[in-house]
Scaffold this motif. Structure first.
Motif, PDB file in Angstrom:
ATOM      1  N   ILE A 187       0.856  -1.186   0.000  1.00  0.00           N
ATOM      2  CA  ILE A 187       0.000   0.000   0.000  1.00  0.00           C
ATOM      3  C   ILE A 187       0.892   1.235   0.000  1.00  0.00           C
ATOM      4  N   ALA A 188       0.582   2.182  -0.858  1.00  0.00           N
ATOM      5  CA  ALA A 188       1.359   3.418  -0.949  1.00  0.00           C
ATOM      6  C   ALA A 188       0.561   4.575  -0.363  1.00  0.00           C
ATOM      7  N   ILE A 189       1.195   5.324   0.507  1.00  0.00           N
ATOM      8  CA  ILE A 189       0.555   6.490   1.118  1.00  0.00           C
ATOM      9  C   ILE A 189       0.879   7.720   0.283  1.00  0.00           C
ATOM     10  N   LYS A 190      -0.122   8.473  -0.049  1.00  0.00           N
ATOM     11  CA  LYS A 190       0.074   9.631  -0.924  1.00  0.00           C
ATOM     12  C   LYS A 190       0.822  10.758  -0.205  1.00  0.00           C
ATOM     13  N   GLN A 191       1.802  11.302  -0.899  1.00  0.00           N
ATOM     14  CA  GLN A 191       2.514  12.472  -0.397  1.00  0.00           C
ATOM     15  C   GLN A 191       1.925  13.755  -0.968  1.00  0.00           C
ATOM     16  N   HIS A 192       1.361  13.664  -2.163  1.00  0.00           N
ATOM     17  CA  HIS A 192       0.786  14.840  -2.820  1.00  0.00           C
ATOM     18  C   HIS A 192      -0.734  14.690  -2.873  1.00  0.00           C
TER      19      HIS A 192
ATOM     20  N   ALA B  54      -8.283  20.750 -11.088  1.00  0.00           N
ATOM     21  CA  ALA B  54      -6.838  20.938 -11.097  1.00  0.00           C
ATOM     22  C   ALA B  54      -6.105  19.754 -10.476  1.00  0.00           C
ATOM     23  N   LYS B  55      -6.758  19.012  -9.596  1.00  0.00           N
ATOM     24  CA  LYS B  55      -6.140  17.826  -9.011  1.00  0.00           C
ATOM     25  C   LYS B  55      -5.844  16.762 -10.064  1.00  0.00           C
ATOM     26  N   PHE B  56      -6.498  16.861 -11.214  1.00  0.00           N
ATOM     27  CA  PHE B  56      -6.337  15.885 -12.291  1.00  0.00           C
ATOM     28  C   PHE B  56      -5.643  16.489 -13.505  1.00  0.00           C
ATOM     29  N   SER B  57      -5.055  17.671 -13.342  1.00  0.00           N
ATOM     30  CA  SER B  57      -4.367  18.343 -14.449  1.00  0.00           C
ATOM     31  C   SER B  57      -2.862  18.206 -14.269  1.00  0.00           C
ATOM     32  N   VAL B  58      -2.234  17.338 -15.077  1.00  0.00           N
ATOM     33  CA  VAL B  58      -0.786  17.171 -14.958  1.00  0.00           C
ATOM     34  C   VAL B  58      -0.074  18.458 -15.342  1.00  0.00           C
ATOM     35  N   GLN B  59      -0.702  19.267 -16.196  1.00  0.00           N
ATOM     36  CA  GLN B  59      -0.104  20.544 -16.577  1.00  0.00           C
ATOM     37  C   GLN B  59      -0.069  21.505 -15.380  1.00  0.00           C
ATOM     38  N   PHE B  60      -1.208  21.657 -14.716  1.00  0.00           N
ATOM     39  CA  PHE B  60      -1.269  22.535 -13.542  1.00  0.00           C
ATOM     40  C   PHE B  60      -0.330  22.047 -12.447  1.00  0.00           C
ATOM     41  N   LEU B  61      -0.382  20.752 -12.156  1.00  0.00           N
ATOM     42  CA  LEU B  61       0.379  20.199 -11.032  1.00  0.00           C
ATOM     43  C   LEU B  61       1.875  20.320 -11.258  1.00  0.00           C
TER      44      LEU B  61
ATOM     45  N   ARG C  15       6.234  22.522  -3.922  1.00  0.00           N
ATOM     46  CA  ARG C  15       5.440  21.489  -3.257  1.00  0.00           C
ATOM     47  C   ARG C  15       3.990  21.626  -3.707  1.00  0.00           C
ATOM     48  N   ILE C  16       3.222  20.573  -3.475  1.00  0.00           N
ATOM     49  CA  ILE C  16       1.786  20.599  -3.735  1.00  0.00           C
ATOM     50  C   ILE C  16       1.086  20.514  -2.385  1.00  0.00           C
ATOM     51  N   ARG C  17       0.209  21.479  -2.110  1.00  0.00           N
ATOM     52  CA  ARG C  17      -0.457  21.547  -0.817  1.00  0.00           C
ATOM     53  C   ARG C  17      -1.970  21.500  -1.000  1.00  0.00           C
ATOM     54  N   LEU C  18      -2.662  21.158   0.070  1.00  0.00           N
ATOM     55  CA  LEU C  18      -4.128  21.155   0.026  1.00  0.00           C
ATOM     56  C   LEU C  18      -4.668  22.524  -0.376  1.00  0.00           C
TER      57      LEU C  18
ATOM     58  N   PHE D 245      -1.164  13.481   8.919  1.00  0.00           N
ATOM     59  CA  PHE D 245      -2.427  13.405   9.637  1.00  0.00           C
ATOM     60  C   PHE D 245      -2.725  14.732  10.332  1.00  0.00           C
ATOM     61  N   THR D 246      -1.724  15.292  10.998  1.00  0.00           N
ATOM     62  CA  THR D 246      -1.932  16.542  11.725  1.00  0.00           C
ATOM     63  C   THR D 246      -2.285  17.677  10.783  1.00  0.00           C
ATOM     64  N   ASP D 247      -1.610  17.723   9.637  1.00  0.00           N
ATOM     65  CA  ASP D 247      -1.907  18.755   8.644  1.00  0.00           C
ATOM     66  C   ASP D 247      -3.348  18.618   8.146  1.00  0.00           C
ATOM     67  N   CYS D 248      -3.779  17.367   7.973  1.00  0.00           N
ATOM     68  CA  CYS D 248      -5.136  17.117   7.475  1.00  0.00           C
ATOM     69  C   CYS D 248      -6.198  17.371   8.546  1.00  0.00           C
TER      70      CYS D 248
END
Length: 453
Positions: free
Chosen positions: A265-270, A324-331, A340-343, A413-416
């Motif tokens: 299982i991979a935990i998402k960083q972005h 934008a979460k699904f735009s490789v161009q934006f990201l 970095r990519i942030r919430l 977790f804390t950030d979320c």
């Protein structure tokens, strides 16, 4: 013996007392990560619509709606709402085998039943492993065709993970579990056409709800066709098509390594679509070497990702923060200019800054067909003629080959969760990571109301 019977028998063979400690550790982390991202997503507007449609205010229950201000609902409604919240930000864990998100359809079901029935952590962890093994092993025999055809495996396969997990929590026998899986065949859905809209996370809530419903009605005597998978008009032939699936691959090797351990299982960083992570990581390698790149100094960005990934991330002009979460161009542009990519990057009111809006027309994305389906390449041409290039191969997140430490997971977790749990967020994450098999879950889950204690 039918396919559903064979699958049920294998699912029921998973037992807590034979699970390796590594699998239990991964399960604890999956609980923490799923709850954390659900708390971060608990204010998504689509959840208000779902709550109102379900009339939860008029029919409260005993299960906590995570981060929803102290409201409680029935186990079915809680699975729907919490499952949707878990995928609302597309920040939940990933499986390369499944081509999707294994925990989001399963954890809300497991924890809803644990809270309602007072089940201990060991039973919940056993159920989580069972659910994830079922959905990922189904993927072994159905992908990549299932995914390329346009189905959303997190939902279409996740419903069976939710069903199997619920069957374990409810102590269904093999015959009842067979029926529950056959019922779930008629409750599987989720189309990639709704990626980038609030319907995508609702797919996951629906999978959790429907999988739980399938187990509940099977426990109460509902019958179903035990050949619902292999029937001429069954799951395999309709969702994939003749000649495009391998039932033997699904049923074989259950005495081998658990899927939760390998490939794991991979935990998402972005906090965005996993299919764009390789391009993001390639961009961050450029930043690590060259520093942040000012948008106005970039003449052109060229991105190459596998065509299977590009099919749903080729969005040169995203229309909303969610899009934008699904735009490789934006990201990629955001990673190069911000580091970095942030919430916060996906806030509808500010996701498209003037600098990024001006840069996006200069970003090009193309597909490749290389053997490494996760490889992403980024080439940046600066206005002064300099060229920066990097590549990365990221399997949707931080998996066994590059694991996220418990400290890093606690930070995520804390950030979320801090906005909902306040200063208690880190302590709640620590409690999940320290769960012993005999620990009752209800007291911990009751703290997830979103009202700071």
């Amino acid at each position: 013996m039918t396919f559903a019977q064979e699958l049920a028998r294998r699912a029921m063979s998973i037992r807590l007392d034979s699970l390796p400690e590594d699998a239990l550790h991964i399960g604890r982390r999956a609980f923490a990560d799923t709850v954390g991202v659900a708390l971060a997503g608990s204010d998504a507007p689509c959840l208000d619509a779902i709550e109102e449609a379900l009339a939860i205010a008029n029919a409260p229950g005993q299960v906590t709606l995570w981060g929803r201000g102290g409201r409680r609902a029935s186990i079915l409604h809680a699975a729907m709402v919490n499952g949707t919240a878990a995928h609302a930000l597309d920040f939940d864990d990933c499986s390369t085998t499944m081509g999707g998100h294994p925990s989001a359809p399963v954890v809300p079901v497991v924890l809803a039943l644990a809270e309602a029935h007072g089940a201990p952590a060991g039973k919940a962890l056993e159920a989580w492993v069972t659910g994830v093994e079922v959905e990922t092993r189904l993927a072994r025999g159905l992908l990549p065709h299932h995914y390329e055809k346009g189905w959303h495996p997190t939902a279409t396969l996740g419903v069976f993970g939710a069903t199997a997990a619920a069957a374990r929590m409810l102590d269904l026998d093999e015959a009842q579990t067979t029926t529950a899986l056959a019922v779930a065949v008629s409750m599987a859905s989720g189309l990639k056409s709704n990626f980038g809209t609030p319907v995508k996370p609702m797919h996951v809530g629906q999978a959790a709800h429907n999988g739980l419903m399938a187990a509940l009605v099977a426990r109460r005597g509902m019958s179903a066709n035990p050949e619902a998978f292999e029937h001429t008009y069954g799951f395999f032939n309709l969702f994939n098509g003749p000649g495009t699936f391998d039932a033997d691959a699904i049923l074989s090797d259950w005495d081998g390594p658990l899927e939760v351990l390998s490939p794991g299982i991979a935990i998402k960083q972005h906090p965005c679509c996993g299919s764009a992570h390789s391009a993001i990581d390639a961009a961050l390698r450029i930043v690590a070497a060259e520093g942040l790149l000012p948008a106005e100094a970039i003449a052109r960005i060229d991105i190459r990702t596998h065509e299977r990934r590009l099919a749903h991330t080729n969005r040169p002009a995203p229309r909303s923060g969610l899009d934008a979460k699904f735009s490789v161009q934006f990201l990629t542009a955001r990673a190069l200019t911000a580091g970095r990519i942030r919430l916060a990057d996906f806030d509808d009111a500010r996701f498209l800054t003037p600098e990024i809006a001006a840069l996006l027309p200069r970003v090009s994305a193309t597909g490749h067909r290389e053997a490494d389906a996760y490889r992403g390449e980024v080439r940046v041409t600066m206005t002064d003629g300099r060229i920066f290039e990097a590549s990365a191969s990221t399997n949707f997140g931080r998996g066994p080959l590059n694991p996220m430490s418990d400290a890093e997971l606690t930070e995520k977790f804390t950030d979320c969760a801090a906005a909902r749990l306040g200063s208690g967020a880190a302590g709640i994450c620590a409690a999940f990571l320290a769960l012993a098999p005999e620990t009752p879950l209800a007291p911990l889950l009751a703290q997830l109301t979103g009202q700071e204690h």
